[in-house]
Design a protein around this motif. Structure first.
Motif, PDB file in Angstrom:
ATOM      1  N   GLU A 121       0.829  -1.203   0.000  1.00 33.37           N
ATOM      2  CA  GLU A 121       0.000   0.000   0.000  1.00 33.37           C
ATOM      3  C   GLU A 121       0.872   1.266   0.000  1.00 33.37           C
ATOM      4  O   GLU A 121       0.384   2.365  -0.284  1.00 33.37           O
ATOM      5  CB  GLU A 121      -0.931   0.010   1.213  1.00 33.37           C
ATOM      6  N   PHE A 122       2.160   1.096   0.285  1.00 36.45           N
ATOM      7  CA  PHE A 122       3.072   2.237   0.367  1.00 36.45           C
ATOM      8  C   PHE A 122       4.061   2.281  -0.794  1.00 36.45           C
ATOM      9  O   PHE A 122       5.088   2.958  -0.725  1.00 36.45           O
ATOM     10  CB  PHE A 122       3.823   2.204   1.705  1.00 36.45           C
ATOM     11  N   ASP A 123       3.760   1.594  -1.879  1.00 37.39           N
ATOM     12  CA  ASP A 123       4.672   1.540  -3.013  1.00 37.39           C
ATOM     13  C   ASP A 123       4.834   2.866  -3.744  1.00 37.39           C
ATOM     14  O   ASP A 123       5.863   3.115  -4.372  1.00 37.39           O
ATOM     15  CB  ASP A 123       4.204   0.483  -4.025  1.00 37.39           C
ATOM     16  N   LEU A 124       3.816   3.714  -3.701  1.00 36.31           N
ATOM     17  CA  LEU A 124       3.832   4.925  -4.520  1.00 36.31           C
ATOM     18  C   LEU A 124       4.335   6.156  -3.771  1.00 36.31           C
ATOM     19  O   LEU A 124       4.270   7.268  -4.297  1.00 36.31           O
ATOM     20  CB  LEU A 124       2.427   5.195  -5.068  1.00 36.31           C
ATOM     21  N   GLY A 125       4.846   5.965  -2.577  1.00 35.71           N
ATOM     22  CA  GLY A 125       5.243   7.103  -1.761  1.00 35.71           C
ATOM     23  C   GLY A 125       6.317   7.973  -2.374  1.00 35.71           C
ATOM     24  O   GLY A 125       6.371   9.183  -2.122  1.00 35.71           O
ATOM     25  N   ALA A 126       7.180   7.384  -3.184  1.00 43.12           N
ATOM     26  CA  ALA A 126       8.274   8.152  -3.771  1.00 43.12           C
ATOM     27  C   ALA A 126       7.886   8.838  -5.071  1.00 43.12           C
ATOM     28  O   ALA A 126       8.680   9.573  -5.653  1.00 43.12           O
ATOM     29  CB  ALA A 126       9.479   7.243  -4.014  1.00 43.12           C
ATOM     30  N   SER A 127       6.660   8.624  -5.551  1.00 43.52           N
ATOM     31  CA  SER A 127       6.198   9.274  -6.777  1.00 43.52           C
ATOM     32  C   SER A 127       5.930  10.746  -6.512  1.00 43.52           C
ATOM     33  O   SER A 127       5.802  11.174  -5.354  1.00 43.52           O
ATOM     34  CB  SER A 127       4.912   8.600  -7.270  1.00 43.52           C
ATOM     35  N   ASP A 200      11.935  -0.809   4.439  1.00 42.39           N
ATOM     36  CA  ASP A 200      12.989  -1.303   3.556  1.00 42.39           C
ATOM     37  C   ASP A 200      12.466  -1.814   2.225  1.00 42.39           C
ATOM     38  O   ASP A 200      13.184  -1.785   1.218  1.00 42.39           O
ATOM     39  CB  ASP A 200      13.759  -2.450   4.235  1.00 42.39           C
ATOM     40  N   ILE A 201      11.235  -2.303   2.183  1.00 43.73           N
ATOM     41  CA  ILE A 201      10.749  -2.999   0.993  1.00 43.73           C
ATOM     42  C   ILE A 201       9.669  -2.247   0.240  1.00 43.73           C
ATOM     43  O   ILE A 201       9.115  -2.772  -0.731  1.00 43.73           O
ATOM     44  CB  ILE A 201      10.254  -4.417   1.355  1.00 43.73           C
ATOM     45  N   ALA A 202       9.340  -1.034   0.650  1.00 44.58           N
ATOM     46  CA  ALA A 202       8.388  -0.198  -0.076  1.00 44.58           C
ATOM     47  C   ALA A 202       8.920   1.236  -0.069  1.00 44.58           C
ATOM     48  O   ALA A 202      10.106   1.463   0.173  1.00 44.58           O
ATOM     49  CB  ALA A 202       6.996  -0.288   0.545  1.00 44.58           C
TER      50      ALA A 202
END
Length: 562
Positions: A121-127, A200-202
């Motif tokens: 659910e936190f994959d897009l945080g760096a977009s 570490d993984i998202a």
């Protein structure tokens, strides 16, 4: 008679807000007391029915069958609650195109009751948009979220959706540290836990994760102070995942008061519930029931738990319902067409590359072939594509590395489509180059194989180099040889004192999957993000090859298996 009626209403009201023990249904007890009946407390039990899913990862092609399975359970058990243990995000074209909103429409349709957050659910945080998609997911949900160890206070998109207090009644589209639901006049408490490994993984960015044991203990105590003695933890920790971070087995042993754990993250298929009856010291404790329903919506988990008046589990039964055996729910099937038709054209667009045989993406945690513990044909293809693209930008790049956890699906035989590539590499990670010494490279490779022969999402596939290791040796001292490939296809030993330029994805380059050695390089300015999406790199590479035929060729060898 009037007095009795007033007394009954007053007593029932008091019971309902917890002024008197809520373990007995308020109206029933009021009747008994008014009529002078003696209640048989010792014989009173409570049954809780749950349905659960986890790690669905935007796999919506079978969602209409899942809806049927849920409706069938509800027809038999109208009071059953429906829970999700996280990782709705990421994994297929449905997510790439709709950012969780397609999944959410079906979750709202079928009436989910609660969800906790998974790492994806936190994959897009760096977009550039940050967690905007996650915030929209929460805002549009017709159910609340429970999250006991996640701190959203520093995230501009999420902080307004969070609540610090446990409400009398949880509101939809809100996040709470714990939730109380009433089932047949009984209070049932819910807490939610997300793996600390998410950092570490998202790409959580400003979202922070607290210790799961301490957070769970606090949430349980807060619920118990409100008169709740039946508590369910919805977790995204992994059933038996790396204990250095967190897992459900450890949670069950260390935190008193949790009766049921509805888990996710490790994609574990628990065909029957697991019951933990001993604490971390081996002493007998109240039972904790653990369930998990594999992945991708392949199963709907069901669990029935019987509690005594003290809130202790005295009986349980559960099973997994195989979704593919069900017929499509007509309403859900019609709704799915709205989404499936929009991605069909993109999904079927050919890249120009073709493979004569399927490129598998195996998973096994018992020493068998796995993308997370072995060299694979698909891993070699992806890293070859990364190296090819990186050399176009910087000819000094020596080799490429790809974390196995980022390779999500196989590629079928035949023409390779955009859909194939996007499904295999769904996270949109960009290509980065990094300057590392040979010693740092060895540190990274040691981390890569530290869990071997068990799976690790951080297991590195390689191109332009090869290495050997011994999985029987102590972690940190396993790598035996490291060699870099020369222009004439010969190999030279990697010099620990020499600096090399390597390529990897930006997620790994920033320290993802626990690569602190890469994180240090990133913080020291030794990483350059090339801004080229991983799936586009693979698309271009297979188009360039036209005939795609990668092989396992001894790039990664565990000498213990020889």
């Amino acid at each position: 008679m009037v007095l009795n009626q007033k007394f009954k209403k007053l007593l029932a009201s008091s019971l309902a807000v917890g002024l008197i023990s809520s373990q007995i249904a308020a109206p029933a007890l009021a009747d008994d007391l008014v009529q002078g009946k003696k209640h048989k407390f010792k014989d009173r039990t409570f049954n809780l029915s749950l349905m659960h899913t986890n790690d669905t990862h935007a796999h919506l092609d079978t969602v209409a069958k899942r809806v049927t399975a849920i409706k069938e359970v509800r027809a038999e058990k109208p009071d059953a609650l429906l829970l999700d243990a996280g990782d709705v995000f990421s994994g297929t074209l449905y997510f790439n195109e709709f950012k969780g909103q397609a999944d959410l429409e079906f979750m709202n349709l079928v009436g989910y009751d609660l969800m906790t957050f998974g790492n994806h659910e936190f994959d897009l945080g760096a977009s550039p948009e940050g967690h905007e998609a996650l915030a929209d997911f929460v805002k549009n949900a017709d159910f609340p979220f429970v999250s006991s160890n996640v701190d959203f206070s520093k995230d501009m998109n999420m902080k307004a959706l969070t609540n610090k207090r446990i409400p009398l009644k949880a509101k939809d589209s809100n996040i709470y540290p714990a939730v109380i639901k009433r089932v047949n006049h009984e209070k049932v408490g819910f807490i939610g836990l997300t793996t600390e490994e998410t950092a570490d993984i998202a790409s959580p960015e400003n979202v922070q994760f607290k210790n799961y044991i301490e957070s769970a203990q606090k949430a349980v105590k807060d619920l118990e102070r409100r008169g709740v003695n039946k508590i369910v933890a919805i977790t995204h920790l992994g059933y038996d995942d790396n204990p250095e971070y967190d897992n459900d087995l450890t949670l069950a042993k260390h935190v008193d008061g949790i009766d049921v754990i509805v888990g996710g993250h490790s994609h574990t298929q628990l065909n029957a519930p697991v019951v933990i009856k001993e604490d971390e010291k081996g002493k007998v404790k109240d039972s904790t029931v653990i369930v998990q329903a594999y992945q991708y919506g392949d199963f709907l988990g069901t669990l029935d738990v019987e509690f005594n008046r003290k809130g202790q589990v005295i009986n349980q039964s559960g099973k997994l319902i195989e979704v593919k055996t069900k017929t499509d729910d007509p309403e859900a099937a019609k709704l799915l067409q709205k989404y499936s038709s929009k991605i069909a054209e993109l999904k079927n667009t050919p890249t120009g590359g073709e493979t004569a045989k399927a490129l598998e993406n195996p998973r096994s945690d018992n020493g068998g072939p796995s993308v997370r513990s072995n060299e694979t044909e698909l891993g070699n293809l992806i890293t070859d594509g990364m190296l090819n693209k990186a050399k176009e930008v910087n000819p000094n790049v020596s080799f490429a590395l790809q974390n196995g956890g980022g390779i999500r699906a196989p590629i079928d035989a035949g023409p390779i489509t955009y859909g194939d590539v996007l499904t295999t590499l769904p996270f949109g990670n960009t290509l980065a180059t990094m300057k590392l010494t040979g010693a740092e490279i060895k540190t990274a490779l040691e981390h890569s194989v530290s869990q071997s022969p068990k799976e690790s999402g951080g297991f590195l596939h390689v191109s332009g180099m090869k290495f050997t290791y011994d999985s029987t040796k102590a972690a940190g001292s396993r790598v035996l040889t490291m060699e870099v490939k020369n222009a004439d296809d010969s190999y030279t030993a990697i010099d620990t004192a020499k600096e090399y330029v390597i390529a990897t994805n930006a997620f790994t380059a920033k320290g993802g999957d626990g690569y602190t050695v890469f994180k240090t390089a990133y913080e020291q300015g030794r990483v350059t993000d090339l801004g080229l999406s991983d799936w586009e790199n693979l698309r271009d590479y297979v188009a360039k090859l036209k005939t795609v035929a990668p092989k396992v060729e001894g790039r990664i060898v565990d000498v213990a298996k020889k």
